[in-house]
Motif scaffolding. Structure first.
Motif, PDB file in Angstrom:
ATOM      1  N   ASP A  55       0.713  -1.145  -0.147  1.00 10.41           N
ATOM      2  CA  ASP A  55      -0.036  -0.078  -0.021  1.00 10.41           C
ATOM      3  C   ASP A  55       0.823   1.182   0.099  1.00 10.41           C
ATOM      4  O   ASP A  55       0.451   2.199  -0.647  1.00 10.41           O
ATOM      5  CB  ASP A  55      -1.012  -0.103   1.172  1.00 10.41           C
ATOM      6  CG  ASP A  55      -2.204  -1.253   1.134  1.00 10.41           C
ATOM      7  OD1 ASP A  55      -2.322  -1.434   0.067  1.00 10.41           O
ATOM      8  OD2 ASP A  55      -2.550  -1.277   2.096  1.00 10.41           O
ATOM      9  N   PRO A  63      -4.850   5.278 -11.142  1.00  7.36           N
ATOM     10  CA  PRO A  63      -5.817   4.274 -11.249  1.00  7.36           C
ATOM     11  C   PRO A  63      -5.489   2.911 -12.157  1.00  7.36           C
ATOM     12  O   PRO A  63      -5.661   1.752 -11.940  1.00  7.36           O
ATOM     13  CB  PRO A  63      -7.245   4.637 -11.552  1.00  7.36           C
ATOM     14  CG  PRO A  63      -7.228   6.292 -11.114  1.00  7.36           C
ATOM     15  CD  PRO A  63      -5.733   6.664 -11.411  1.00  7.36           C
ATOM     16  N   TRP A  64      -4.653   3.484 -13.235  1.00  7.28           N
ATOM     17  CA  TRP A  64      -4.479   2.346 -14.413  1.00  7.28           C
ATOM     18  C   TRP A  64      -3.532   1.169 -13.747  1.00  7.28           C
ATOM     19  O   TRP A  64      -3.075   0.403 -14.414  1.00  7.28           O
ATOM     20  CB  TRP A  64      -4.063   2.959 -15.764  1.00  7.28           C
ATOM     21  CG  TRP A  64      -2.991   3.764 -15.527  1.00  7.28           C
ATOM     22  CD1 TRP A  64      -2.828   5.192 -15.492  1.00  7.28           C
ATOM     23  CD2 TRP A  64      -1.508   3.553 -15.690  1.00  7.28           C
ATOM     24  NE1 TRP A  64      -1.574   5.620 -15.439  1.00  7.28           N
ATOM     25  CE2 TRP A  64      -0.741   4.652 -15.462  1.00  7.28           C
ATOM     26  CE3 TRP A  64      -0.828   2.420 -15.839  1.00  7.28           C
ATOM     27  CZ2 TRP A  64       0.704   4.733 -15.552  1.00  7.28           C
ATOM     28  CZ3 TRP A  64       0.517   2.343 -16.091  1.00  7.28           C
ATOM     29  CH2 TRP A  64       1.179   3.616 -15.792  1.00  7.28           C
ATOM     30  N   ASP A  66      -3.772  -0.304 -10.930  1.00 10.21           N
ATOM     31  CA  ASP A  66      -4.598  -1.246 -10.131  1.00 10.21           C
ATOM     32  C   ASP A  66      -4.317  -2.683 -10.435  1.00 10.21           C
ATOM     33  O   ASP A  66      -3.810  -3.354  -9.501  1.00 10.21           O
ATOM     34  CB  ASP A  66      -6.055  -0.871 -10.239  1.00 10.21           C
ATOM     35  CG  ASP A  66      -6.463   0.370  -9.320  1.00 10.21           C
ATOM     36  OD1 ASP A  66      -5.829   0.731  -8.547  1.00 10.21           O
ATOM     37  OD2 ASP A  66      -7.755   0.770  -9.534  1.00 10.21           O
ATOM     38  N   ALA A  69      -0.577  -3.343  -9.541  1.00 12.20           N
ATOM     39  CA  ALA A  69      -0.501  -3.209  -8.013  1.00 12.20           C
ATOM     40  C   ALA A  69      -1.226  -4.341  -7.232  1.00 12.20           C
ATOM     41  O   ALA A  69      -0.366  -5.034  -6.496  1.00 12.20           O
ATOM     42  CB  ALA A  69      -1.167  -1.983  -7.539  1.00 12.20           C
ATOM     43  N   ASP A  70      -2.383  -5.031  -7.798  1.00 13.15           N
ATOM     44  CA  ASP A  70      -2.845  -6.010  -7.273  1.00 13.15           C
ATOM     45  C   ASP A  70      -1.826  -7.370  -7.375  1.00 13.15           C
ATOM     46  O   ASP A  70      -1.850  -8.060  -6.580  1.00 13.15           O
ATOM     47  CB  ASP A  70      -4.186  -6.159  -7.875  1.00 13.15           C
ATOM     48  CG  ASP A  70      -5.150  -5.535  -7.103  1.00 13.15           C
ATOM     49  OD1 ASP A  70      -4.958  -4.757  -5.917  1.00 13.15           O
ATOM     50  OD2 ASP A  70      -6.465  -5.328  -7.613  1.00 13.15           O
TER      51      ASP A  70
END
Length: 93
Positions: A55, A63-64, A66, A69-70
Motif C-alpha cells: 500500500d 488508477p491504471w 490497479d 498493484a494487485d
C-alpha cells in the motif's frame, strides 16, 4: 478541521523515505520497521496510514496501475514483485 501538521509530515516522510529505500535496497529487502526508523517515526505511525508495504509502495499512483498493484499485493509468498508483474493476471474469487 485541518489535518494535524505533524501527522501530515509523518505520512509524507514515510512515503518519501520508502521510495528511496525501495530504490536503494529493493522492495523485498525493506521492512516497515526500516522505513519508520529512517523516517524517524514509530512503526505504528506507518501502519496507521498503510496496512501493508505494498500500500505504501503504490500510494498516489494512478488508477491504471490497479492491475499491476494487485499482482504485487496479492502475489504468493516468496514470489519477487517483478515476477508477479510478468505473470498473467488471475481472477480472484
Amino acid at each position: 478541521a485541518l489535518a494535524d501538521p505533524q501527522a501530515t509530515l509523518a505520512i509524507y516522510m514515510g512515503r518519501s523515505v520508502a521510495q528511496e529505500m525501495f530504490t536503494e535496497r529493493g522492495f523485498d529487502s525493506v521492512t516497515i520497521a526500516d522505513i519508520a526508523a529512517r523516517a524517524q517515526v514509530a512503526v505504528q505511525t506507518v501502519f496507521n496510514h498503510y496496512a501493508t508495504k505494498e500500500d505504501l509502495f503504490f500510494e498516489g499512483q494512478t488508477p491504471w496501475l490497479d492491475g499491476p498493484a494487485d499482482a504485487v499485493r496479492f502475489r504468493e509468498p516468496g514470489v519477487p514483485p517483478m515476477v508477479a508483474l510478468r505473470s498473467p493476471p488471475t481472477t480472484r474469487i
